[in-house]
Design a protein around this motif. Sequence first.
Motif, mmCIF file in Angstrom:
data_model
loop_
_atom_site.group_PDB
_atom_site.id
_atom_site.type_symbol
_atom_site.label_atom_id
_atom_site.label_comp_id
_atom_site.label_asym_id
_atom_site.label_seq_id
_atom_site.Cartn_x
_atom_site.Cartn_y
_atom_site.Cartn_z
ATOM 1 N N VAL A 69 2.440 4.402 -1.304
ATOM 2 C CA VAL A 69 2.216 5.233 -2.484
ATOM 3 C C VAL A 69 3.182 6.412 -2.576
ATOM 4 N N ALA A 83 1.997 -0.280 -5.415
ATOM 5 C CA ALA A 83 1.237 0.970 -5.444
ATOM 6 C C ALA A 83 2.136 2.203 -5.547
ATOM 7 N N GLN A 129 4.940 -0.020 -9.234
ATOM 8 C CA GLN A 129 3.891 0.353 -10.164
ATOM 9 C C GLN A 129 4.495 0.784 -11.497
ATOM 10 N N THR A 145 0.802 -1.227 0.000
ATOM 11 C CA THR A 145 0.000 0.000 0.000
ATOM 12 C C THR A 145 0.835 1.278 0.000
#
Length: 76
Positions: free
Chosen positions: A25, A47, A75, A23
Amino acid sequence: TSLVSFPRLTRIGGTLRISNNTTLVSISGLETLETVGKRIEITANPALPTWEIDWFMEQMTSRGFAGETYIFNNQP
């Protein structure tokens, strides 16, 4: 999820490893980091945007980082 800001972290003598954070980011909490001694590994953070990693690596290169890098499985 973002890294917590580390305002006093300016130097890592060995390896900076950011990996397996599903998770994560943002790594903008590392903006005060000036030196990494040997290696930067940013892997398996699905992410985490590529542009954020590119920004961080540009900052580190401009500060003289010339060590090994392992950057993959983040990502696209």
